[in-house]
Design an enzyme around this catalytic site. Structure first.
Site, PDB file in Angstrom:
ATOM      1  CB  ALA A  11      -0.842 -16.398   3.071  1.00 48.39           C
ATOM      2  CB  SER A  38       7.828 -12.583  -2.510  1.00 50.51           C
ATOM      3  OG  SER A  38       7.169 -11.472  -1.935  1.00 50.51           O
ATOM      4  CB  ALA A  40       3.368  -6.816  -7.268  1.00 49.37           C
ATOM      5  CB  CYS A  42      -2.749  -6.679  -6.823  1.00 53.44           C
ATOM      6  SG  CYS A  42      -3.520  -7.815  -5.650  1.00 53.44           S
ATOM      7  CG  ASN A 304       0.294  -9.432   2.614  1.00 54.70           C
ATOM      8  OD1 ASN A 304       1.491  -9.568   2.894  1.00 54.70           O
ATOM      9  ND2 ASN A 304      -0.147  -9.348   1.369  1.00 54.70           N
ATOM     10  CE1 TYR A 425     -13.806  21.527   3.367  1.00 59.41           C
ATOM     11  CE2 TYR A 425     -13.408  23.073   5.171  1.00 59.41           C
ATOM     12  CZ  TYR A 425     -13.789  22.832   3.859  1.00 59.41           C
ATOM     13  OH  TYR A 425     -14.125  23.873   3.027  1.00 59.41           O
TER      14      TYR A 425
END
Length: 860
Positions: A11, A38, A40, A42, A304, A425
């Site tokens: 954030a 900053s 990652a 996750c 974010n 599809y």
């Protein structure tokens, strides 16, 4: 305008970068306690598992790089300790100097994030206990696992991060147990029946899951070696705490800001109750987009979006943050799980009249290679048909199903709104009628009354107990059920009254619905389809022992349960004893397990595992969970390293080495440590304490035998007429030749019986060591192992040689052949040369990463 941002990562950095892009002249300062601003977050579990290789890949921006790219002033190592909204100042402590610094602002953004919860229990400070919140946490965990050769992990917490950590620790070769205080994994995220399916899936993949199990303490002396829980003590070399997080807002206690359970309360413009103070990310309490109720959404995606929206607001844009839906997705071994919107319990609590449908739909054209299924639980409001939420499980792209629902939820869509949407599809991507639309159709059919069904939750609660089960599958699969051939139903069913309670069950639910439609036409008034069919539900006919399918037999065989072909559904489960020795307490637990879950009988296998007899298929997982609570595991089958067999070692009068201790170490390093490694066939190891060969080490793929090599001091030999050394030699190798005792080293088996028997001390000295045999086998084809020419004098050498033998078998063996065949094919001298060098170890990582022997050759 002077904007002060407290905190980085998602954030904070997103807001800072967007502010500078909107107005390059704006003065934006970002202060953060950490050195990394900053990263990652996750991606941390995947660094632990090795999918992300380096620390640098985790770092999105360094402070210097971020400042250069954006023009934001970045100050690290500054911890905010006070906010004065009247003076518009923030006081921070500079960790480098210890001094307090003061920052003024026109607008202040709180983006302080959250920290892992560490419960106030004994053992939290032990070496080997980790959190998983920062890159340093992930780096420390992966390094620790490798440096200590950890083999057993306990993950405390069954949320997304905990389950991702479990998967990635298992990928590193560890045996993993997940414990959670809640009655289910992923509480408040997935409904109980969906969570239970995931739990069963994880257990089938070898990850033990113990729910309703509180953490009481972490045990160890300096380093963790066990976890004490409400259900018992679990052995552990490493522990990951993933209990939850708490907002980093303690410094705001005296600021006058409105807090709720530590989170900063904000409105739709992300404003707090203090003038010109805003909050975003994991420290902020936003609202639920559907209900308008307060909701804490501690997700990187939410952070974010909130950061960007807040920057736009401060830049003068007319925007708002409408709230979060609780969207999430997680990757598990062989299964992905995604969700958004409300759970069934949350929807009812919000006042909705909830209707649900659980369906199994194809994720792409069923004939396309790699096609799988989505298990979908769709929720809607009964009177309005408004979409309320979705939960999806499957091996494929569950995220696309969730994302469609996110769009629909955000726009207030009803189920009918999806009916004719022109989704993409082609056979590799989807079905002609999109799987999401199929799920919507099924729920609409249920709402209209065209489909009358039992949900899995209703079935598990016993609501179908008075119903006769009709098996409508393509192939009969439910023991004791009435078999119905759907294609031949052209009138009333013989022997079934039209008012009879009939439960229609197929693999997924589709054929059951077709039969219900047909039966209604013929006047049947009380039929129900079981949603999810046998794919999702464990279907049993009361009073009938259910026969098991070949797929089920194969699946549980990998867990150590062998089918008893004399029965329709019973198995014999092997309990691993590590080295053939277990405690009295463990004996009691195994006996109790046999009484509770099996026939009450326990046998000993030739591999010194204990086998609980007569375990019904439905009791397998409960028994494994019960054993796991006491630190015991089942297994010992498949094309892998098998449990180690050991003689009594130094507890025997002839024993030369501590076989129990060596076997335990071999078990930990190669049975547990190589548990996820497929080999061409089974690989059996035996450890004998002396050349008596009680456990036949030379008839195993690899055998270790204790050695005592006598050393003759000829200057002390008197050439006695009756030589005591010669007299005591059990194989008559010691002989007096030309007045001196001689022991032929090429014939001596190094039993050590002669050492110390000479009254003149000619044979007092000896070298203790280990002989290693390779390529033995017993069974239909017998092969006697051959001894390597070297007598090893250290345990480290022995363990390294065992590992090299396993690596050689994996690398150079042919799928389906035993190690004896590999040795014979390559030549003993060739194999011996490789085992006495270290090239195999240098290729270890490449070897283990290779996709080899995905289907091994072991049949028992």
């Amino acid at each position: 305008m002077k904007v002060l941002i407290i905190g980085g990562v998602a954030a904070g950095t997103k807001a800072a970068a967007k502010l500078k892009r909107m107005d390059r002249g704006m003065q934006v300062t970002l202060i953060t306690k950490d050195q990394d601003i900053s990263y990652a977050g996750c991606g941390l579990p995947y660094y632990v598992g090795g999918l992300i290789d380096t620390r640098e890949e985790l770092i999105v921006n360094t402070p210097a790089k971020f400042a250069g790219l954006t023009g934001v002033e970045v100050l690290t190592g500054r911890e905010a300790i006070k906010l004065d909204s009247t003076a518009k100042t923030v006081t921070a402590r500079n960790h480098a100097t210890g001094e307090e610094e003061h920052y003024t602002y026109d607008a202040c953004i709180l983006a302080t994030g959250a920290s892992p919860i560490v419960p106030p229990l004994p053992g939290m400070d032990l070496e080997g206990v980790f959190k998983l919140r920062t890159p340093d946490d992930a780096i420390g965990l992966r390094d620790y696992v490798k440096s200590t050769q950890a083999r057993r992990a306990v993950v405390v917490g069954g949320g997304f991060i905990g389950l991702e950590a479990a998967e990635n620790l298992q990928a590193q070769g560890l045996t993993v147990t997940v414990v959670d205080l809640a009655s289910q994994i992923m509480p408040n995220i997935f409904d109980p029946e969906m969570a239970e399916y995931v739990k069963r899936h994880l257990q089938s993949k070898g990850i033990r899951v113990l729910t309703g199990n509180p953490l009481e303490a972490i045990l160890g002396s300096g380093r963790v070696d066990a976890v004490k829980t409400g259900m018992g003590t679990l052995s552990a070399d490493v522990v990951v705490l993933s209990i939850g997080i708490k907002p980093n807002t303690a410094f705001l206690a005296d600021s006058g800001i409105e807090l709720f359970k530590g989170t900063v309360v904000v409105d739709e413009h992300l404003r707090t109750n203090l003038p010109d103070v805003y909050a975003a990310g994991d420290c902020a309490l936003v609202k639920n987009r559907l209900t308008g109720a307060p909701q804490w959404s501690a997700m990187g995606s939410s952070a974010n979006y909130e950061g960007r929206t807040l920057a736009q607001l401060l830049g003068g844009a007319e925007v708002r943050y409408p709230g979060a839906l609780g969207t999430g997705v997680v990757k598990l071994p062989g299964l992905n799980a995604g969700r958004t919107g409300l759970t069934e319990a949350a929807a009812k609590a919000a006042g909705y009249d909830v209707e649900t449908a659980l369906c199994v739909v194809d994720d792409k054209a069923h004939y396309y290679p790699g096609a799988g299924s989505f298990i979908v639980k769709l929720l809607a409001d009964r009177p309005t048909h408004k979409l309320l939420g979705i939960q999806v499980l499957g091996p494929g792209a569950v995220d696309k199903m969730v994302d469609i629902a996110v769009t629909g939820l955000s726009m207030g869509a009803k189920l009918e709104d999806f009916s004719n949407l022109d989704y993409a599809y082609a056979p590799p991507f989807s079905t002609a009628i999109h799987p999401f639309v199929q799920a919507a159709y099924i729920l609409l059919n249920k709402l209209s009354g065209a489909l009358e069904s039992f949900t899995p939750a209703q079935y598990a609660a016993g609501e179908a107990k008075d119903y006769t089960v009709l098996d409508v599958g393509l192939q009969p699969s439910i023991q004791g059920a009435v078999r119905i051939d759907l294609a031949s139903v052209n009138g009333p069913l013989e022997g079934l009254d039209k008012d009879a309670k009939l439960l229609l069950v197929c693999a997924k639910g589709k054929r059951g619905y077709f039969l219900q439609n047909r039966l209604k036409y013929f006047g049947y008034t009380n039929t129900r389809v079981l949603e999810g069919g046998t794919t999702f539900n464990q279907v049993r006919v009361a009073g009938v022992a259910a026969s098991v399918t070949p797929e089920q037999i194969t699946a549980v065989k990998a867990l150590g349960f062998l089918f008893d072909k004399r029965t329709p559904d019973k198995f014999n489960g092997r309990v691993i004893t590590r080295n053939g020795k277990i405690t009295a307490e463990e004996q009691k637990v195994i006996a109790e397990a046999a009484e509770r879950f099996g026939s009450g009988e326990v046998t000993m296998t030739t591999r010194l595992t204990l086998e609980i007899q007569g375990v019904p298929f439905e009791n397998i997982e409960p028994m494994r969970e019960f054993l796991a609570q006491h630190g015991l595991e089942t297994g010992g089958t498949g094309s892998q390293v098998r449990p180690v067999v050991s003689c009594k070692g130094t507890t025997c009068q002839y024993g030369l080495i501590d076989t129990f201790d060596l076997s335990q170490e071999i078990h930990e390093k190669f049975y547990e440590g190589y548990h996820g490694i497929k080999l061409p066939h089974k690989f059996k190891i035996a450890v004998g304490g002396c050349p008596n060969n009680c456990v036949k080490p030379d008839l195993n793929d690899l055998g270790v035998v204790g050695q005592r090599v006598p050393q003759v001091e000829l200057d002390k030999c008197r050439g006695c007429k009756v030589c005591q050394v010669e007299q005591v030699c059990p194989i008559h190798v010691a002989k007096v030749v030309d007045g001196k005792v001689v022991i032929d080293p090429n014939i001596c088996n190094h039993c050590g019986r002669c050492v110390g028997k000479c009254p003149f001390h000619a044979v007092d000295q000896s070298t203790n060591g280990y002989r290693i045999y390779i390529g033995g086998r017993w069974g239909k084809k017998v092969a006697q192992g051959l001894a390597l020419e070297k007598v090893f004098t250290s345990r480290e050498e022995v363990l390294a040689t065992i590992e090299k033998a396993i690596l050689l078998f994996r690398e150079q063996g042919i799928t389906g052949e035993r190690f004896a065949d590999t040795v014979a094919r390559l030549g003993f001298e060739n194999v011996q040369e490789q085992l006495l060098q270290d090239d195999l170890l240098s290729r270890k990582e490449e070897n283990l990463a290779a996709q080899k022997h995905l289907k091994g050759g072991a049949t028992c």
